[in-house]
Design a protein around this motif. Structure first.
Motif, short mmCIF file in Angstrom:
data_model
loop_
_atom_site.label_atom_id
_atom_site.label_comp_id
_atom_site.label_asym_id
_atom_site.label_seq_id
_atom_site.Cartn_x
_atom_site.Cartn_y
_atom_site.Cartn_z
N LEU A 282 -38.87 38.89 -45.88
CA LEU A 282 -39.41 39.32 -44.59
C LEU A 282 -38.48 40.31 -43.89
CD1 LEU A 282 -40.73 35.94 -43.11
CD2 LEU A 282 -42.07 37.76 -44.17
N GLY A 283 -37.29 40.50 -44.45
CA GLY A 283 -36.31 41.40 -43.83
C GLY A 283 -35.50 40.74 -42.74
N ILE A 284 -35.48 39.41 -42.72
CA ILE A 284 -34.71 38.66 -41.72
C ILE A 284 -33.49 38.06 -42.39
CG2 ILE A 284 -34.72 36.71 -40.12
CD1 ILE A 284 -37.75 37.08 -39.86
N HIS A 285 -32.32 38.50 -41.95
CA HIS A 285 -31.07 38.02 -42.54
C HIS A 285 -30.26 37.20 -41.55
CE1 HIS A 285 -32.12 40.69 -45.79
NE2 HIS A 285 -32.13 41.72 -44.96
N ASP A 286 -30.70 37.16 -40.32
CA ASP A 286 -29.99 36.42 -39.27
C ASP A 286 -30.95 35.40 -38.67
OD1 ASP A 286 -28.22 35.58 -37.35
OD2 ASP A 286 -28.32 37.42 -36.13
N PHE A 287 -30.89 34.17 -39.18
CA PHE A 287 -31.77 33.11 -38.69
C PHE A 287 -31.07 31.77 -38.76
CE2 PHE A 287 -32.40 32.51 -43.18
CZ PHE A 287 -32.75 31.18 -43.34
N ALA A 288 -31.63 30.80 -38.08
CA ALA A 288 -31.06 29.45 -38.09
C ALA A 288 -32.14 28.44 -37.78
CB ALA A 288 -29.93 29.34 -37.08
N ILE A 289 -31.91 27.23 -38.24
CA ILE A 289 -32.75 26.10 -37.88
C ILE A 289 -32.02 25.30 -36.80
CG2 ILE A 289 -33.72 23.90 -38.67
CD1 ILE A 289 -35.29 26.28 -39.66
N PRO B 94 -38.22 41.29 -34.78
CA PRO B 94 -39.46 41.43 -34.02
C PRO B 94 -40.31 40.16 -34.04
CG PRO B 94 -39.14 43.29 -35.53
CD PRO B 94 -38.15 42.25 -35.91
N ARG B 95 -41.01 39.90 -32.96
CA ARG B 95 -41.90 38.74 -32.88
C ARG B 95 -43.00 38.80 -33.93
NH1 ARG B 95 -42.71 35.69 -28.42
NH2 ARG B 95 -44.98 35.97 -28.59
N GLU B 96 -43.41 40.02 -34.30
CA GLU B 96 -44.53 40.19 -35.23
C GLU B 96 -44.24 39.61 -36.62
OE1 GLU B 96 -43.16 42.60 -33.46
OE2 GLU B 96 -44.69 42.91 -31.91
N ILE B 97 -42.96 39.48 -36.95
CA ILE B 97 -42.62 39.00 -38.30
C ILE B 97 -43.01 37.54 -38.48
CG2 ILE B 97 -40.71 38.52 -39.90
CD1 ILE B 97 -39.33 40.99 -38.91
N ASN C 246 -47.32 35.79 -36.41
CA ASN C 246 -47.82 36.01 -37.77
C ASN C 246 -48.16 34.66 -38.41
OD1 ASN C 246 -48.28 36.61 -40.46
ND2 ASN C 246 -46.58 38.07 -40.63
N PRO C 247 -49.41 34.19 -38.26
CA PRO C 247 -49.77 32.87 -38.80
C PRO C 247 -49.65 32.78 -40.32
CG PRO C 247 -51.72 34.05 -38.01
CD PRO C 247 -50.53 34.82 -37.54
N HIS C 248 -49.86 33.90 -41.02
CA HIS C 248 -49.77 33.87 -42.49
C HIS C 248 -48.33 33.56 -42.93
CE1 HIS C 248 -50.37 34.84 -46.70
NE2 HIS C 248 -49.35 35.69 -46.63
N ALA C 249 -47.35 34.24 -42.30
CA ALA C 249 -45.95 34.01 -42.65
C ALA C 249 -45.53 32.58 -42.30
CB ALA C 249 -45.05 35.02 -41.94
N ARG C 250 -46.01 32.09 -41.16
CA ARG C 250 -45.67 30.71 -40.78
C ARG C 250 -46.27 29.71 -41.77
NH1 ARG C 250 -47.35 32.43 -35.68
NH2 ARG C 250 -49.02 30.85 -35.65
N GLU C 251 -47.46 30.01 -42.27
CA GLU C 251 -48.08 29.14 -43.27
C GLU C 251 -47.29 29.16 -44.59
OE1 GLU C 251 -52.35 28.72 -45.65
OE2 GLU C 251 -52.25 29.87 -43.80
#
Length: 337
Positions: free
Chosen positions: A255-262, A281-284, A288-293
């Motif tokens: 997704l192009g996200i390299h900076d994330f955390a739980i 971006p919020r759109e990622i 984005n329900p597909h990505a969340r799924e």
């Protein structure tokens, strides 16, 4: 702290120096540590790695923390030639030849290797490179496999309270392993909560109970599974933060996200609710329900985030580059109010 400031403190006629903890789970604090024990730790590392007087050692980490201080102490105790450069993700930029020994954090090594230029060539020539202060992610581990046989890369395990590392595991070559091997005078075990317990003669406390959840094998080696203070209890199910993050790394990279955390927030129904927070971006993800799924499908039952938070700024880190878990949790909480 500058090198001259540290040397002044080291040469003062006192038995202790003051060191900051990393602050990965809260506010950093200052503790006093014994100079004699620092010397002992330095001697053991140099002996283990086979470093000799006249070998070169690179200082490229902040001197405010134990990792940087111990590089200097090793050079003093073991008569190494110290090469000092400002802390950055380009620590080899001004060097013309590789040092014998260097200590770096994962972000420095990753930045050098992904640039893949002259610095990467020099990095691969370092005889002993130790990496500490954070987890070795799969992508970085893969990049470390192109090392020449004469160079060794190690992941370290330790903390301020143990005066830097007390165990190493090799990351390249035929002897690489996911199990840390403690130094000969160090013993480890796990307690009833599966937390690592360290018996180390030079640690601040001779018997140190850590917050790291570990598996210890019959040979006395160990591997880290997560931290007990990084457990989310949601609906009676205990979720290890690091496990979820590890399972998501590949997809988040896509997704192009390299900076994330739980992280988590308090929840009236479940006690705690899982939150995925990221810089982007919020759109990622957020909208984005597909990505969340897709994320839901990647994770075991009950491990899926209930909330997604996007930030414009990088996620908080400590002075040594670790995720600042308490600050990340507070950021998620404020974003969801």
């Amino acid at each position: 702290m500058t090198l001259s400031e540290f040397m002044n403190e080291w040469e003062r006629p006192t038995d202790y120096i003051s060191v900051k903890t990393s602050g990965s789970t809260g506010t950093p604090k200052e503790i006093n540590i014994s100079k004699a024990n620092m010397r002992r730790s330095a001697e053991i590392t140099c002996r283990f790695l086979g470093l000799h007087p006249g070998d070169t050692a690179l200082l490229c980490m902040p001197l405010d923390y134990i990792a940087g201080k111990m590089v200097v102490v090793r050079s003093i105790v073991c008569q190494l030639q110290l090469i000092s450069v400002p802390p950055s993700n380009r620590p080899l930029e001004t060097l013309t030849e590789a040092p014998t020994f260097a200590a770096m954090v994962p972000s420095q090594v990753y930045a050098i290797l992904t640039e893949n230029g002259r610095q990467a060539h020099l990095l691969r020539q370092i005889k002993h490179l130790i990496i500490g202060g954070g987890a070795i992610q799969p992508e970085l581990h893969k990049l470390l496999q192109s090392w020449p046989a004469t160079s060794h890369v190690w992941s370290t395990y330790g903390m301020t309270e143990t005066l830097s590392h007390i165990a190493l595991r090799q990351l390249n070559g035929p002897n690489q392993s996911e199990w840390y091997t403690p130094f000969p005078s160090v013993r480890v075990a796990s307690n009833a909560q599966n937390c690592l317990v360290i018996s180390c003669p030079w640690a601040i406390n001779p018997l140190l109970v850590t917050n790291d959840i570990a598996e210890v094998n019959a040979e006395g080696k160990f591997r880290i599974l997560g931290r007990i203070d990084n457990i989310i209890c949601t609906g009676g199910i205990k979720i290890q933060i690091e496990k979820v993050e590890q399972l998501l790394i590949s997809y988040m990279d896509k997704l192009g996200i390299h900076d994330f955390a739980i992280t988590s927030i308090d929840d009236k129904q479940y006690g705690q609710a899982i939150v995925l927070i990221y810089c982007g971006p919020r759109e990622i993800l957020v909208t984005n329900p597909h990505a969340r799924e897709q994320i839901h499908d990647l994770l075991p039952q009950y491990h899926s985030p209930r909330y997604f938070v996007a930030t414009k700024e990088p996620l908080p880190t400590t002075g040594t580059g670790k995720p600042a878990r308490a600050a990340i949790k507070e950021l998620a909480k404020k974003s969801l109010i």
